[in-house]
Write an enzyme that holds these catalytic residues in place. Sequence first.
Site, mmCIF file in Angstrom:
data_model
loop_
_atom_site.group_PDB
_atom_site.id
_atom_site.type_symbol
_atom_site.label_atom_id
_atom_site.label_comp_id
_atom_site.label_asym_id
_atom_site.label_seq_id
_atom_site.Cartn_x
_atom_site.Cartn_y
_atom_site.Cartn_z
ATOM 1 N N SER A 30 0.824 -1.215 0.000
ATOM 2 C CA SER A 30 0.000 0.000 0.000
ATOM 3 C C SER A 30 0.858 1.264 0.000
ATOM 4 C CB SER A 30 -0.941 -0.007 1.205
ATOM 5 O OG SER A 30 -0.198 -0.019 2.409
ATOM 6 N N ASP A 81 10.593 0.787 -1.792
ATOM 7 C CA ASP A 81 9.649 -0.228 -1.316
ATOM 8 C C ASP A 81 9.373 -0.026 0.158
ATOM 9 O OD1 ASP A 81 9.534 -3.913 -1.625
ATOM 10 O OD2 ASP A 81 7.998 -2.407 -1.203
ATOM 11 N N GLY A 82 8.260 -0.610 0.600
ATOM 12 C CA GLY A 82 7.895 -0.543 2.012
ATOM 13 C C GLY A 82 8.535 -1.672 2.792
ATOM 14 N N GLY A 97 3.001 -8.762 1.767
ATOM 15 C CA GLY A 97 2.205 -8.737 0.535
ATOM 16 C C GLY A 97 2.518 -9.894 -0.403
ATOM 17 N N GLU A 103 10.763 -8.895 -4.836
ATOM 18 C CA GLU A 103 11.254 -7.695 -4.144
ATOM 19 C C GLU A 103 12.729 -7.847 -3.834
ATOM 20 O OE1 GLU A 103 8.618 -7.680 -0.804
ATOM 21 O OE2 GLU A 103 7.293 -6.172 -1.697
HETATM 22 O O1 DER Z 1 5.091 -7.298 1.250
HETATM 23 C C1 DER Z 1 5.919 -6.420 1.365
HETATM 24 O O2 DER Z 1 7.144 -6.631 1.518
HETATM 25 C C2 DER Z 1 5.430 -4.999 1.434
HETATM 26 O O3 DER Z 1 6.438 -4.120 1.000
HETATM 27 C C3 DER Z 1 5.100 -4.722 2.889
HETATM 28 O O4 DER Z 1 6.202 -5.049 3.623
HETATM 29 C C4 DER Z 1 4.711 -3.268 3.133
HETATM 30 O O5 DER Z 1 3.384 -3.167 2.808
HETATM 31 P P1 DER Z 1 2.539 -1.895 3.250
HETATM 32 O O6 DER Z 1 3.255 -0.700 2.642
HETATM 33 O O7 DER Z 1 1.202 -2.150 2.641
HETATM 34 O O8 DER Z 1 2.536 -1.863 4.760
#
Ligand code: DER
Length: 219
Positions: A30, A81-82, A97, A103
């Site tokens: 997200s 990336d998150g 995710g 990733e």
């Molecule tokens: O799946 C992942 O690695 C995503 O990057 C997750 O770690 C972060 O998802 P979010 O931004 O929806 O919290």
Amino acid sequence: ALKDAVAAAAIDEIRRRLDRDTVIGVGTGSTANLFIDRLAALRNDFQGAVASSQATAERLQGHGIEVFELNHVGTVPFYIDGADEINPRLEMIKGGGAALTREKIVAACAERFICIADASKHVTTLGGFPLPVEVIPMARSYVARELVKLGADPVYREGVVTDNGNQILDCYGFLIDDPVAMEARLNAIVGVVTNGLFAARGADVLLLGTEGGVERLEK
Ligand code: DER
């Protein structure tokens, strides 16, 4: 709002380093989606992107951003990336995710991993978030038994098949005081494709969304 602030901060972090040949790596989730939506405004300032999941590829294409195969690109200057958790050494747990394999591949090809996360992801010790492990389906029970021997409580993520056709075990109860060592230990279990510890190659920059604004932490 905190996620949106870090997405905006990531755009500011990269915008002056873009040129018409630049291909950037883009994450999944997200927070990454908010970054993608903002990236659309700059789409004429760079060449395109490498996606860390089918979902990300589709979102990028929906904004008219060209998506490239990693094999045709080689390295990328940045990967944004998150994370599900990130510690002060910028080691992460990712995979919430279900995109952890691609990733980790794109991150491996990136000169600079810029993590964008809200304050809830910032922890002292990794492991509060269940550690995702991507496994070859036929090896799922064997890997689960090996994870139990390491002290984890592995739970099969029912109904989820990754972009690579694999399954995921979410490992509860891991206290990970040495992320680099644990990452290597998990990789050694036959049948494990990828584990969600991004420690050997963690993030280089963290843009952390806090109530007081966005903090920029660098390794
Ligand atoms: O799946 C992942 O690695 C995503 O990057 C997750 O770690 C972060 O998802 P979010 O931004 O929806 O919290």
